[in-house]
Design a protein around this motif. Sequence first.
Motif, mmCIF file in Angstrom:
data_model
loop_
_atom_site.group_PDB
_atom_site.id
_atom_site.type_symbol
_atom_site.label_atom_id
_atom_site.label_comp_id
_atom_site.label_asym_id
_atom_site.label_seq_id
_atom_site.Cartn_x
_atom_site.Cartn_y
_atom_site.Cartn_z
ATOM 1 N N LYS A 1 125.410 76.732 7.679
ATOM 2 C CA LYS A 1 125.457 77.339 9.026
ATOM 3 C C LYS A 1 126.855 77.189 9.629
ATOM 4 O O LYS A 1 127.339 78.064 10.338
ATOM 5 C CB LYS A 1 124.420 76.677 9.924
ATOM 6 C CG LYS A 1 124.255 77.353 11.287
ATOM 7 C CD LYS A 1 123.226 76.649 12.161
ATOM 8 C CE LYS A 1 123.827 75.435 12.837
ATOM 9 N NZ LYS A 1 122.840 74.693 13.654
ATOM 10 N N TYR A 2 127.509 76.068 9.267
ATOM 11 C CA TYR A 2 128.863 75.818 9.774
ATOM 12 C C TYR A 2 129.932 76.308 8.805
ATOM 13 O O TYR A 2 131.091 75.898 8.897
ATOM 14 C CB TYR A 2 129.051 74.332 10.076
ATOM 15 C CG TYR A 2 128.331 73.888 11.324
ATOM 16 C CD1 TYR A 2 128.896 74.098 12.589
ATOM 17 C CD2 TYR A 2 127.081 73.287 11.279
ATOM 18 C CE1 TYR A 2 128.247 73.691 13.748
ATOM 19 C CE2 TYR A 2 126.422 72.878 12.428
ATOM 20 C CZ TYR A 2 127.011 73.089 13.662
ATOM 21 O OH TYR A 2 126.361 72.689 14.819
ATOM 22 N N GLY A 3 129.533 77.155 7.860
ATOM 23 C CA GLY A 3 130.519 77.751 6.949
ATOM 24 C C GLY A 3 130.680 77.032 5.630
ATOM 25 O O GLY A 3 131.651 77.270 4.902
ATOM 26 N N GLY A 4 129.753 76.164 5.318
ATOM 27 C CA GLY A 4 129.845 75.416 4.070
ATOM 28 C C GLY A 4 129.379 76.197 2.856
ATOM 29 O O GLY A 4 128.979 77.361 2.957
ATOM 30 N N ASP A 5 129.440 75.552 1.690
ATOM 31 C CA ASP A 5 129.074 76.181 0.414
ATOM 32 C C ASP A 5 128.186 75.216 -0.375
ATOM 33 O O ASP A 5 128.614 74.614 -1.364
ATOM 34 C CB ASP A 5 130.342 76.531 -0.366
ATOM 35 C CG ASP A 5 130.045 77.110 -1.751
ATOM 36 O OD1 ASP A 5 128.874 77.459 -2.021
ATOM 37 O OD2 ASP A 5 130.985 77.187 -2.564
ATOM 38 N N VAL A 6 126.949 75.037 0.109
ATOM 39 C CA VAL A 6 126.001 74.135 -0.538
ATOM 40 C C VAL A 6 124.908 74.949 -1.221
ATOM 41 O O VAL A 6 124.357 75.868 -0.625
ATOM 42 C CB VAL A 6 125.347 73.175 0.476
ATOM 43 C CG1 VAL A 6 124.291 72.307 -0.220
ATOM 44 C CG2 VAL A 6 126.399 72.308 1.150
ATOM 45 N N THR A 7 124.647 74.621 -2.482
ATOM 46 C CA THR A 7 123.578 75.270 -3.243
ATOM 47 C C THR A 7 122.563 74.208 -3.651
ATOM 48 O O THR A 7 122.960 73.116 -4.084
ATOM 49 C CB THR A 7 124.145 75.917 -4.526
ATOM 50 O OG1 THR A 7 125.240 76.767 -4.172
ATOM 51 C CG2 THR A 7 123.072 76.712 -5.253
ATOM 52 N N VAL A 8 121.282 74.501 -3.473
ATOM 53 C CA VAL A 8 120.224 73.617 -3.964
ATOM 54 C C VAL A 8 119.492 74.330 -5.093
ATOM 55 O O VAL A 8 119.015 75.446 -4.906
ATOM 56 C CB VAL A 8 119.227 73.238 -2.851
ATOM 57 C CG1 VAL A 8 118.058 72.435 -3.428
ATOM 58 C CG2 VAL A 8 119.924 72.442 -1.757
ATOM 59 N N VAL A 9 119.471 73.700 -6.255
ATOM 60 C CA VAL A 9 118.791 74.275 -7.414
ATOM 61 C C VAL A 9 117.595 73.405 -7.792
ATOM 62 O O VAL A 9 117.760 72.228 -8.125
ATOM 63 C CB VAL A 9 119.745 74.384 -8.631
ATOM 64 C CG1 VAL A 9 118.992 74.923 -9.848
ATOM 65 C CG2 VAL A 9 120.941 75.264 -8.304
ATOM 66 N N HIS A 10 116.404 73.990 -7.679
ATOM 67 C CA HIS A 10 115.207 73.319 -8.183
ATOM 68 C C HIS A 10 115.021 73.827 -9.601
ATOM 69 O O HIS A 10 114.630 74.982 -9.817
ATOM 70 C CB HIS A 10 114.001 73.641 -7.289
ATOM 71 C CG HIS A 10 112.775 72.872 -7.640
ATOM 72 N ND1 HIS A 10 111.509 73.292 -7.311
ATOM 73 C CD2 HIS A 10 112.616 71.692 -8.296
ATOM 74 C CE1 HIS A 10 110.625 72.400 -7.741
ATOM 75 N NE2 HIS A 10 111.272 71.429 -8.351
ATOM 76 N N LEU A 11 115.347 72.992 -10.599
ATOM 77 C CA LEU A 11 115.464 73.439 -11.988
ATOM 78 C C LEU A 11 114.285 74.276 -12.499
ATOM 79 O O LEU A 11 114.517 75.288 -13.177
ATOM 80 C CB LEU A 11 115.749 72.246 -12.913
ATOM 81 C CG LEU A 11 117.119 71.582 -12.709
ATOM 82 C CD1 LEU A 11 117.228 70.287 -13.506
ATOM 83 C CD2 LEU A 11 118.255 72.532 -13.082
ATOM 84 N N PRO A 12 113.026 73.904 -12.183
ATOM 85 C CA PRO A 12 111.920 74.744 -12.701
ATOM 86 C C PRO A 12 112.016 76.193 -12.227
ATOM 87 O O PRO A 12 111.611 77.107 -12.940
ATOM 88 C CB PRO A 12 110.669 74.078 -12.139
ATOM 89 C CG PRO A 12 111.079 72.691 -11.795
ATOM 90 C CD PRO A 12 112.534 72.756 -11.424
ATOM 91 N N GLU A 13 112.580 76.411 -11.043
ATOM 92 C CA GLU A 13 112.676 77.774 -10.501
ATOM 93 C C GLU A 13 113.623 78.656 -11.302
ATOM 94 O O GLU A 13 113.534 79.881 -11.250
ATOM 95 C CB GLU A 13 113.127 77.726 -9.038
ATOM 96 C CG GLU A 13 112.085 77.131 -8.100
ATOM 97 C CD GLU A 13 112.621 76.931 -6.686
ATOM 98 O OE1 GLU A 13 113.809 77.275 -6.427
ATOM 99 O OE2 GLU A 13 111.859 76.418 -5.843
ATOM 100 N N ILE A 14 114.559 78.031 -12.037
ATOM 101 C CA ILE A 14 115.450 78.848 -12.878
ATOM 102 C C ILE A 14 115.097 78.670 -14.357
ATOM 103 O O ILE A 14 115.901 78.952 -15.242
ATOM 104 C CB ILE A 14 116.935 78.536 -12.618
ATOM 105 C CG1 ILE A 14 117.253 77.078 -12.927
ATOM 106 C CG2 ILE A 14 117.298 78.858 -11.166
ATOM 107 C CD1 ILE A 14 118.752 76.801 -13.032
ATOM 108 N N GLY A 15 113.900 78.115 -14.604
ATOM 109 C CA GLY A 15 113.387 78.103 -15.978
ATOM 110 C C GLY A 15 113.568 76.809 -16.751
ATOM 111 O O GLY A 15 113.139 76.708 -17.900
ATOM 112 N N LEU A 16 114.194 75.790 -16.133
ATOM 113 C CA LEU A 16 114.309 74.490 -16.817
ATOM 114 C C LEU A 16 113.133 73.617 -16.398
ATOM 115 O O LEU A 16 113.073 73.137 -15.276
ATOM 116 C CB LEU A 16 115.639 73.802 -16.496
ATOM 117 C CG LEU A 16 116.736 74.020 -17.533
ATOM 118 C CD1 LEU A 16 117.145 75.477 -17.539
ATOM 119 C CD2 LEU A 16 117.940 73.125 -17.253
ATOM 120 N N LYS A 17 112.202 73.436 -17.327
ATOM 121 C CA LYS A 17 110.957 72.715 -17.029
ATOM 122 C C LYS A 17 111.002 71.297 -17.573
ATOM 123 O O LYS A 17 111.684 71.025 -18.553
ATOM 124 C CB LYS A 17 109.775 73.454 -17.676
ATOM 125 C CG LYS A 17 109.720 74.943 -17.412
ATOM 126 C CD LYS A 17 109.087 75.247 -16.083
ATOM 127 C CE LYS A 17 108.807 76.755 -15.952
ATOM 128 N NZ LYS A 17 108.275 77.101 -14.629
#
Lengths: 358, 358
Positions: free
Chosen positions: A313-329
């Motif tokens: 919101k303040y212009g940052g570059d944060v990514t949250v990856v929940h591995l199962p959502e991209i296929g890593l189980k």
Amino acid sequence: MRTKAIQFLSLIGLIVFSNTNIQAQKNAKEPLMIAEQGSFAVGGTVLKSPGTFNPQKPTAEGQTFRGDHAYVFYQIPVKARKYPLVMWHGIGQFSKTWETTPDGREGFQNIFLRRNFPVYIMDQPRRGNAGRSTVASTIEPTPDEQNWFNVFRVGMWPKYYEGVQFAKDSATLNQYFRSMTPNIGTIDIKVNVDAASALFKKIGAGVLVTHSHSGGMGWLTAIKNQNVKGIVSYEPGSGFVFPEGELPKPIASSAGALEASSVSKEDFIKLTNIPIIIYYGDNIPEKYSENSGADGWRARLQMARLWRDAVNKYGGDVTVVHLPEIGLKGNTHFPFSDLNNIQVADLMSQWLKAKKLD
Amino acid sequence: MRTKAIQFLSLIGLIVFSNTNIQAQKNAKEPLMIAEQGSFAVGGTVLKSPGTFNPQKPTAEGQTFRGDHAYVFYQIPVKARKYPLVMWHGIGQFSKTWETTPDGREGFQNIFLRRNFPVYIMDQPRRGNAGRSTVASTIEPTPDEQNWFNVFRVGMWPKYYEGVQFAKDSATLNQYFRSMTPNIGTIDIKVNVDAASALFKKIGAGVLVTHSHSGGMGWLTAIKNQNVKGIVSYEPGSGFVFPEGELPKPIASSAGALEASSVSKEDFIKLTNIPIIIYYGDNIPEKYSENSGADGWRARLQMARLWRDAVNKYGGDVTVVHLPEIGLKGNTHFPFSDLNNIQVADLMSQWLKAKKLD
């Protein structure tokens, strides 16, 4: 004439192609080419006892005590990339987190050396090889392994999660539990962050790789030291910092309520200056669960997303990856040492490349 | 025709010669070629609490605790020699003993990797990265550095010994003192020897390199495990074992009386089966001295010579080298990290070669 030229080019093509294949196959077994390796203590403080040192009958009088430093083992490969990776363990852990996996494969230390990153592995103050603590402590051998098995999401003791990325033999479990070592004295966030910042002051610009409890200390290190050019955080467990007055409500879980902590707006804004990626593994419940070992991670993943939104919101570059959502189980709390840690490392490499941190 | 042949051969000779020189000059800066590196825990025991584990409200009940293992970091260079070197720290120390020297040069870890020895560096149980102890302990930060400065024979605090092989800047002293880490629980000789023996059971035949307090435990490890094919011991401090009924009198010193300990004749004889070399450094008084830091080493050197004679009397191969007597002056209690540690390593290499252990 032309035919010959074409035949010739095809031949070249074949050679190149087969060579590439051989490289790919050999890669894992190629020697590590280390231009430089060593260790040092960094940061810390000095205690002094009043009085005069008596060499004949030595007591504490007039003597000094250095402690609360971090211990670092580093390796710089040949043809090293620009930014070193600083790897920081989590709760109850030490450098082993990044070394040989519990089942004996290569961990992130070797994997990223092979990818030409300088690797600095830190034992935080009062942990592992940085055991010289300026505060007294009493350490009891308290049986706790079945609980860690659950909290680290290997399974629900004694059952392993179905499809968990963790070898199920007893030798692996033995190495896994012996990869822990106690804290010598209380865990002091400021002491740890000061030491981590002193490391970045010494080595210059680099990328910080944190795990679990060091996640929150990683944000504070980046606020304190501009040499932190990016952060890769595996399953940060606590210490999500928000601007004063903008804290989210605590998030309830069967492991207890997870509270955010606050920093000044000025400090918070510093986190918008660097790219940050956060990864969480599998077997995190979607709703409240009586399995407290796992349920705490539901709260932390939720808090991580709130935190991402606040920084961005303040212009940052944060990514949250929940591995199962991209296929890593099947990943546990330790994705970097799980059975699929090469894929986990590939994701990190791709992100570093995308953010021009490699 | 012949002239041309001779000119040609001379030319070859010149090329070979100049290449050799370049090699010699470059050597220290060549990359380390590591075929394999990693870490593991070895040995140790498991505690179990009675009762049933309750994942909802976890207590010690029904849980296990693994501890008292050793932690080992190993590196195997390409074109590795037959016998690995197992390096074991002394009192208050950990793997750092063999890593980067306090003044930032390469220690025995790198020096012997460069000489193509596999190097296994051990943290003994309850020390450094092997901190998970099965016994409770209270650890107090007790100022002690001025006393170690004297006991480790860097000098007589605050004066350095004249010609001491130790850099005199404050950064070096800072790294030196921060290379210590406390014991977590009592030092248990049997626990430590069992873990060291478990390491030799795992890796097979090798050469044990000990320092100070691990000296005595090294003899016991060789008695316990026939995979110890030779021992290089730097300044063994205690635990000189003699056959029952053949113990020498305690040796008085201003640091206190040094007593020998006893083993069965049968066990003692096992020490006659392997070559052993013992090194002591400089600034050890020749007669009783009020400088207790140094005087303890007079007693230990004297005891080491009695021990050598006892083992050799039964057909053993023990050598005691007092470094100043062969021209190496100014060495402290840590000859392998002193300023002349390359010469110290050369002596070790020559001995390994002479005993066919390389």
